[in-house]
Design an enzyme around this catalytic site. Structure first.
Site, PDB file in Angstrom:
ATOM      1  CE  LYS A 287      -3.510  -2.687   0.342  1.00 15.02           C
ATOM      2  NZ  LYS A 287      -4.915  -2.865   0.236  1.00 15.02           N
TER       3      LYS A 287
HETATM    4  C1  LIG Z   1      -5.831  -3.864   0.830  1.00 21.51           C
HETATM    5  C2  LIG Z   1      -7.247  -3.507   0.935  1.00 21.51           C
HETATM    6  C3  LIG Z   1      -8.023  -3.883   2.045  1.00 21.51           C
HETATM    7  C4  LIG Z   1      -7.550  -4.838   3.099  1.00 21.51           C
HETATM    8  O1  LIG Z   1      -6.376  -4.530   3.738  1.00 21.51           O
HETATM    9  P1  LIG Z   1      -5.534  -5.704   4.454  1.00 21.51           P
HETATM   10  O2  LIG Z   1      -4.552  -4.935   5.283  1.00 21.51           O
HETATM   11  O3  LIG Z   1      -4.891  -6.489   3.386  1.00 21.51           O
HETATM   12  O4  LIG Z   1      -6.470  -6.483   5.291  1.00 21.51           O
HETATM   13  C5  LIG Z   1      -9.324  -3.434   2.102  1.00 21.51           C
HETATM   14  N1  LIG Z   1      -9.863  -2.679   1.137  1.00 21.51           N
HETATM   15  C6  LIG Z   1      -9.157  -2.325   0.044  1.00 21.51           C
HETATM   16  C7  LIG Z   1      -9.816  -1.476  -0.995  1.00 21.51           C
HETATM   17  C8  LIG Z   1      -7.835  -2.728  -0.094  1.00 21.51           C
HETATM   18  O5  LIG Z   1      -7.150  -2.376  -1.189  1.00 21.51           O
END
Ligand SMILES: *Cc1c(COP(=O)(O)O)cnc(C)c1O
Length: 377
Positions: A192
């Site tokens: 991210k």
């Molecule tokens: C990555 C993501 C999540 C979940 O995050 P995690 O830390 O992997 O649980 C939720 N919503 C969106 C849109 C994402 O891109």
């Protein structure tokens, strides 16, 4: 040329290695692994960065969404509206809590929930909306907040892909993504925009009562040690992740700038091609380019992906299947209600996007895309 990756976390790490290594070792020396001073310091720094009253760290972005929903006192069968075109975590938590998901089409240009269709999906059982700021750009929050107010709905912003984006309201006021709704959530998954070196997440709110409630929920529903006032979960950010996040939060705006420079390079190469649509830039939100997603109009999207792979260029289809057609979340639907999502599923392709792309790589990627598009009828 360095090997091209969708996300190049190794090159990024090398630039901050000495600081990160020192801080990580300090956590181990101090043995403050969970809820240590680093977690508290990061929480305060993120509150300041986002200009939001409360940041509650947790274990990942999926937990963040679940905890947000748990805090809202919804009851079984209540309806929660979200986009049909997003990562499954958004809808997964709705089902886990035995709420009813109502999936809605997105905008063709913005990839975020279509507000006209959102309005027509509201019923007397609707309790909340989860807009997803997909690929790094905010949903149309002004309109969504207006609709929510009119119908007394909660708004949970899934900000896992857009941390750092700025939203400008029509009166000129600006707010950071994730701080406009009742609650905002994010993920610090390594890939991210603000990623740690494991799993992590956070919840944001300006509401004192909800913040208190969620601080309890993340910790087994405990507000006083060993007194459990409600059913909670165990969802913590650890100190090693927090020191990494403190270092990377200071760099987040520079990282966003690097992503935008790569996006500008891509835009310039593809803007005049009649079979390629570049990502549109909304008038009300800055873009933090979690993904750089093209729409390929000649029906050869899969061929392009294969061609790029043969050139050692990774490219991904985010997302290949609509949530409403997934086995776990299947719902009957009329194709006409999802025309944008269904077109996007056939057309989208995301190119490598991260903070470490150099001109040689960008040139190679863009030339390869153009070569395929110009030689494939
Ligand atoms: C990555 C993501 C999540 C979940 O995050 P995690 O830390 O992997 O649980 C939720 N919503 C969106 C849109 C994402 O891109």
């Amino acid at each position: 040329m360095r090997k091209i990756q969708m996300v190049d976390l190794q090159s990024q790490y090398r630039k901050i290695k000495s600081e990160v290594d020192k801080e990580v070792v300090e956590v181990m020396d101090s043995a403050t692994f969970v809820n240590g001073p680093a977690v508290k310091a990061f929480t305060t720094e993120l509150q300041d960065y986002l200009n939001v009253k409360h940041v509650i760290p947790c274990a990942n972005g999926t937990d963040a969404l679940q905890i947000a929903l748990m805090a809202l006192d919804l009851k079984e069968g209540d309806e929660v509206i979200t986009a049909d075109f997003t990562f499954a975590a958004t809808v997964e938590v709705i089902h886990l809590l035995k709420l009813k998901s109502v999936l809605v089409d997105v905008d063709y240009n913005n990839f975020t929930i279509n507000t006209e269709k959102l309005k027509s999906a509201i019923t007397p059982n609707t309790k909340a909306i989860i807009p997803v700021h997909l690929f790094g750009q905010c949903a149309n929050m002004e309109e969504i907040l207006k609709i929510a107010k009119e119908h007394h709905l909660y708004v949970i912003e899934d900000n896992a892909q857009a941390i750092g984006a700025n939203y400008t309201f029509s009166d000129g006021t600006q707010q950071k993504s994730g701080t406009m709704g009742t609650i905002g959530t994010t993920s610090f998954f390594p890939s991210k925009n603000l990623g740690c070196y494991g799993d992590g997440g956070a919840i944001f709110t300006n509401d004192e009562t909800l913040a208190h409630k969620m601080r309890g929920i993340v910790n087994h529903g405990m507000y006083r040690r060993y007194y459990h006032d409600e059913v909670g979960v165990n969802s913590r950010l650890d100190s090693i992740q927090a020191v990494v996040l403190r270092i990377k939060l200071k760099l987040l705006d520079a990282y966003t700038k690097a992503r935008n420079e790569a996006a500008d390079y891509y835009d310039k190469a593809f803007a005049n091609h009649d079979q390629i649509l570049i990502p549109s830039r909304s008038p009300y939100s800055t873009h933090v380019f979690h993904q750089y997603t093209l729409r390929i109009l000649n029906g050869k999207r899969n061929g392009l992906q294969e061609f790029l792979a043969s050139r050692d260029i990774p490219a991904m289809i985010y997302y290949p299947v609509a949530l409403r057609k997934q086995k776990a979340y299947f719902q009957e639907s009329k194709a006409a209600d999802f025309e944008n999502t269904d077109r996007l599923l056939e057309q989208v392709i995301s190119l490598p996007m991260h903070t470490e792309l150099d001109e040689e790589q960008l040139n190679y990627i863009t030339q390869s895309v153009l070569e395929f598009m110009n030689t494939t009828p």
